[in-house]
Design a protein around this motif. Structure first.
Motif, PDB file in Angstrom:
ATOM      1  N   LYS A  11      49.883  55.935  13.511  1.00 21.50           N
ATOM      2  CA  LYS A  11      50.266  54.579  13.882  1.00 21.50           C
ATOM      3  C   LYS A  11      51.490  54.584  14.790  1.00 21.50           C
ATOM      4  O   LYS A  11      51.525  53.906  15.821  1.00 21.50           O
ATOM      5  CB  LYS A  11      50.556  53.750  12.632  1.00 21.50           C
ATOM      6  N   ILE A  12      52.513  55.365  14.415  1.00 15.76           N
ATOM      7  CA  ILE A  12      53.744  55.394  15.191  1.00 15.76           C
ATOM      8  C   ILE A  12      53.501  56.015  16.562  1.00 15.76           C
ATOM      9  O   ILE A  12      53.966  55.500  17.586  1.00 15.76           O
ATOM     10  CB  ILE A  12      54.843  56.149  14.425  1.00 15.76           C
ATOM     11  N   GLY A  13      52.785  57.126  16.598  1.00 20.40           N
ATOM     12  CA  GLY A  13      52.508  57.788  17.870  1.00 20.40           C
ATOM     13  C   GLY A  13      51.710  56.911  18.821  1.00 20.40           C
ATOM     14  O   GLY A  13      52.029  56.792  20.008  1.00 20.40           O
ATOM     15  N   GLU A  44      52.171  61.438  20.420  1.00 19.06           N
ATOM     16  CA  GLU A  44      51.395  60.217  20.614  1.00 19.06           C
ATOM     17  C   GLU A  44      50.007  60.313  19.978  1.00 19.06           C
ATOM     18  O   GLU A  44      49.419  59.303  19.606  1.00 19.06           O
ATOM     19  CB  GLU A  44      51.279  59.893  22.102  1.00 19.06           C
ATOM     20  N   GLN A  45      49.507  61.532  19.872  1.00 19.73           N
ATOM     21  CA  GLN A  45      48.202  61.742  19.233  1.00 19.73           C
ATOM     22  C   GLN A  45      48.309  61.876  17.719  1.00 19.73           C
ATOM     23  O   GLN A  45      47.292  61.993  17.029  1.00 19.73           O
ATOM     24  CB  GLN A  45      47.542  63.005  19.808  1.00 19.73           C
ATOM     25  N   GLY A  46      49.541  61.867  17.185  1.00 17.77           N
ATOM     26  CA  GLY A  46      49.731  61.999  15.748  1.00 17.77           C
ATOM     27  C   GLY A  46      49.607  63.428  15.259  1.00 17.77           C
ATOM     28  O   GLY A  46      49.373  63.669  14.072  1.00 17.77           O
ATOM     29  N   GLU A  47      49.787  64.414  16.165  1.00 15.01           N
ATOM     30  CA  GLU A  47      49.591  65.818  15.807  1.00 15.01           C
ATOM     31  C   GLU A  47      50.889  66.521  15.414  1.00 15.01           C
ATOM     32  O   GLU A  47      50.854  67.666  14.970  1.00 15.01           O
ATOM     33  CB  GLU A  47      48.947  66.557  16.981  1.00 15.01           C
ATOM     34  N   TYR A  48      52.049  65.855  15.613  1.00 13.65           N
ATOM     35  CA  TYR A  48      53.331  66.487  15.312  1.00 13.65           C
ATOM     36  C   TYR A  48      54.065  65.715  14.220  1.00 13.65           C
ATOM     37  O   TYR A  48      54.022  64.479  14.184  1.00 13.65           O
ATOM     38  CB  TYR A  48      54.223  66.520  16.550  1.00 13.65           C
ATOM     39  N   ASP A  49      54.751  66.449  13.332  1.00 17.26           N
ATOM     40  CA  ASP A  49      55.721  65.846  12.430  1.00 17.26           C
ATOM     41  C   ASP A  49      57.015  65.701  13.227  1.00 17.26           C
ATOM     42  O   ASP A  49      57.657  66.708  13.551  1.00 17.26           O
ATOM     43  CB  ASP A  49      55.968  66.730  11.205  1.00 17.26           C
ATOM     44  N   GLU A  68      62.074  47.605  16.591  1.00 17.55           N
ATOM     45  CA  GLU A  68      61.046  47.073  17.489  1.00 17.55           C
ATOM     46  C   GLU A  68      59.754  47.880  17.388  1.00 17.55           C
ATOM     47  O   GLU A  68      58.649  47.327  17.428  1.00 17.55           O
ATOM     48  CB  GLU A  68      61.562  47.059  18.931  1.00 17.55           C
ATOM     49  N   LEU A  69      59.894  49.204  17.269  1.00 20.00           N
ATOM     50  CA  LEU A  69      58.715  50.052  17.110  1.00 20.00           C
ATOM     51  C   LEU A  69      57.970  49.698  15.838  1.00 20.00           C
ATOM     52  O   LEU A  69      56.739  49.608  15.829  1.00 20.00           O
ATOM     53  CB  LEU A  69      59.126  51.527  17.080  1.00 20.00           C
TER      54      LEU A  69
END
Length: 295
Positions: A11-13, A44-49, A68-69
């Motif tokens: 979601k964040i990415g 952005e793909q959600g692949e990294y911590d 805001e994010l």
């Protein structure tokens, strides 16, 4: 500290990517030599911590706070806490439904915040003709002239209202936008200097449409002053472009075409979308001067 749960990462990415694209930042600009473009892509793909410190760095690069994010990631459920977050994102993404909702919510408001949200939303609603937007533009212009010392917020508002005010009004606000950037040069991130770039390119474009060469030189002088202090790449590229464009208006010979085209070429690597915007401006002025056959 890391954000490590898979759904939250996704979601964040993805939200970060949407905000980055809405604000016309490339991964190269966001990375800024501090992290790799590969890191930004995988985040952005959600692949990294991602660590909180790196997340805050990336958010700073696009001019978005952590709050805001989170508001954006949760579909703007906390409007009362975000004020202009919804509005600015709706303007950038040309979200007519959201603009209409914001205008309706703030139509009868009495606070300055509500009036500004309403006026800005109305400016960007396609259902309203330009004649119906004059009062809103006048209100925003009055607000900007009444603020003694601009912050980043006023700079952003000026960028949005600029197409709806006269060239004399634009020039009267230019010094305030310059002072804003210079006053905050040590803490102002690239997003807001990029807004300043958009302002000066838009102003020169508008002034040349009216053949106001002298006024265009005033804008160029202002850019040069800020460019020397900030060292911002996009501002430097914008300066080179508008300077070459004004020189072409002063001497529309074939020899002056090359410098304009050469000023756009480096921008393709910096930000291809921005380069395309400048190409459209160049195409307009070629047609405006009836010189299409020379290019």
């Amino acid at each position: 500290m890391f954000l490590s749960t898979t759904p939250e990462k996704m979601k964040i990415g993805q939200t970060f990517k949407r905000l980055r694209l809405d604000k016309h930042f490339t991964m190269k600009e966001v990375a800024a030599g501090e992290v790799s473009r590969s890191f930004v892509y995988k985040f952005e793909q959600g692949e990294y911590d991602i660590s909180v410190s790196k997340l805050l760095f990336l958010l700073n690069r696009i001019g978005v706070s952590f709050d805001e994010l989170m508001i954006a990631a949760n579909n703007y459920e906390n409007y009362e806490d975000s004020f202009f977050v919804n509005l600015f994102l709706a303007i950038e993404s040309k979200n007519q439904k959201k603009l209409a909702e914001l205008a309706e919510l703030n139509h009868h408001g009495s606070s300055l915040t509500e009036q500004l949200v309403y006026s800005l939303a109305v400016l960007f609603l396609d259902t309203n003709g330009d004649s119906g937007k004059k009062d809103e533009a006048a209100f925003i212009f009055h607000y900007l002239t009444s603020v003694a010392t601009w912050t980043r917020f006023e700079l952003q508002v000026f960028n949005y209202v600029m197409p709806y005010i006269t060239s004399d009004e634009q020039l009267s606000l230019l010094s305030k936008s310059r002072d804003c950037v210079l006053n905050y040069k040590n803490s102002l991130n690239d997003l807001y200097i990029n807004y300043f770039s958009y302002i000066v390119v838009g102003m020169v474009h508008s002034l040349l449409q009216q053949n106001k060469i002298t006024a265009s030189h005033q804008v160029i002088t202002t850019i040069e002053e800020v460019r020397e202090v900030t060292g911002n790449e996009r501002l430097t590229a914008s300066f080179n472009f508008v300077q070459a464009l004004v020189q072409f208006y002063e001497d529309s010979s074939a020899e002056k075409i090359g410098p304009v085209l050469e000023s756009i070429t480096p921008i393709v690597q910096l930000n291809n979308k921005y380069a395309r915007q400048l190409e459209k401006i160049w195409d307009y002025h070629i047609r405006h001067l009836n010189l299409s056959d020379q290019v």
